[in-house]
Design a protein around this motif. Structure first.
Motif, PDB file in Angstrom:
ATOM      1  N   ILE A 171      70.533 -80.261  28.112  1.00 28.83           N
ATOM      2  CA  ILE A 171      71.258 -79.544  29.173  1.00 28.83           C
ATOM      3  C   ILE A 171      70.429 -79.531  30.458  1.00 28.83           C
ATOM      4  O   ILE A 171      70.926 -79.871  31.543  1.00 28.83           O
ATOM      5  CB  ILE A 171      71.596 -78.114  28.732  1.00 28.83           C
ATOM      6  CG1 ILE A 171      72.623 -78.136  27.585  1.00 28.83           C
ATOM      7  CG2 ILE A 171      72.141 -77.298  29.909  1.00 28.83           C
ATOM      8  CD1 ILE A 171      72.875 -76.776  26.962  1.00 28.83           C
ATOM      9  N   SER A 174      70.316 -82.934  32.080  1.00 26.56           N
ATOM     10  CA  SER A 174      71.542 -83.304  32.786  1.00 26.56           C
ATOM     11  C   SER A 174      71.563 -82.711  34.195  1.00 26.56           C
ATOM     12  O   SER A 174      71.958 -83.367  35.154  1.00 26.56           O
ATOM     13  CB  SER A 174      72.767 -82.831  31.994  1.00 26.56           C
ATOM     14  OG  SER A 174      72.795 -83.426  30.715  1.00 26.56           O
ATOM     15  N   LEU A 222      75.710 -84.945  30.056  1.00 33.12           N
ATOM     16  CA  LEU A 222      75.306 -84.270  28.824  1.00 33.12           C
ATOM     17  C   LEU A 222      75.995 -84.889  27.613  1.00 33.12           C
ATOM     18  O   LEU A 222      75.355 -85.127  26.580  1.00 33.12           O
ATOM     19  CB  LEU A 222      75.638 -82.783  28.915  1.00 33.12           C
ATOM     20  CG  LEU A 222      75.361 -81.942  27.667  1.00 33.12           C
ATOM     21  CD1 LEU A 222      73.884 -81.987  27.304  1.00 33.12           C
ATOM     22  CD2 LEU A 222      75.816 -80.505  27.881  1.00 33.12           C
TER      23      LEU A 222
END
Length: 247
Positions: A171, A174, A222
């Motif tokens: 996460i 990204s 992601l």
């Protein structure tokens, strides 16, 4: 010594992955060089730098292997802990540079000059295969770097914590890729210009249209990096299962 860190079975799996990544890197260099000769244009030299940065988290993961081994087996205390923490922070900051290669797929749309039907133009396929291979290389480098650190987290805590760590890193990565692609900040700018990065991110958050674009873009990255990670880890799992290697 613990086989999971320095043992033959552990490192055989890692060497297989590293060998494939080296071959993919050499292929990128070759096709990029060939494309410059084929077109007579100085194309994509920046990709060599992007690939180097994508290798940095792998190199840092290898250094972490060594630091953790020293900490465990030579009973290094505060010095070993500080070294591991510093390497871990640097690893996290440079990790997005691996999957960042996926976003370089935009460049053929900028630099390819079609002459007729592009699908029958060999130059088009050189452009496409160069960046397709670079994108796969980025996912592979990211998989190796994250899987190596995740394994240490799983051994230190639990498999569940290891997977939670991997999800959080993907996460954050990204978001980091978005910052690198569109705001043009580099990993080392966190140390040299932290306030500027914070200000730019806050401007995006306050702008609804830019915030929407960021959320959609980071969400797609992601998904792509997550699927790539699961598939490539699955491949390494099969190697471990069939050959007895632990990685």
């Amino acid at each position: 010594m613990n086989e999971t860190v320095w043992g033959t079975k552990s490192w055989t799996g890692k060497l297989i992955m590293l060998s494939a990544l080296v071959l993919a890197t050499l292929f990128c260099f070759w096709i990029g060089s060939h494309l410059r000769v084929y077109t007579g244009r100085e194309l994509y030299r920046f990709l060599n730098w992007d690939i180097f940065l994508a290798w940095v988290p792998v190199l840092l993961a290898l250094l972490l292997d060594g630091a953790i081994a020293l900490h465990r087996y030579w009973r290094m205390r505060w010095g070993g802990t500080v070294l591991i923490m510093l390497l871990g922070v640097c690893w996290l900051l440079f990790y997005p540079n691996a999957a960042y290669l996926v976003t370089d797929l935009i460049h053929p749309f900028v630099h390819y000059r079609p002459s007729g039907r592009f699908a029958e133009d060999l130059e088009f396929w050189y452009h496409l295969f160069l960046f397709f291979n670079a994108g796969l290389l980025g996912l592979g480098l990211g998989t190796y770097a994250l899987s190596s650190v995740q394994q240490h987290m799983a051994e230190r805590y639990s498999k569940g914590i290891g997977w939670l760590f991997a999800v959080v890193v993907l996460i954050l990565s990204s978001v980091g890729i978005y910052i690198g692609r569109f705001i043009r900040w580099n990993s080392w700018d966190v140390f040299t210009k932290p306030q500027s990065i914070i200000n730019d991110v806050m401007m995006i958050i306050k702008d609804p249209s830019e915030l929407q674009f960021m959320l959609v873009f980071t969400g797609m990255i992601l998904v792509i990096s997550g699927i790539g990670y699961i598939l490539m880890r699955g491949g390494m799992y099969m190697i471990r299962r069939t050959g007895g290697y632990r990685w």
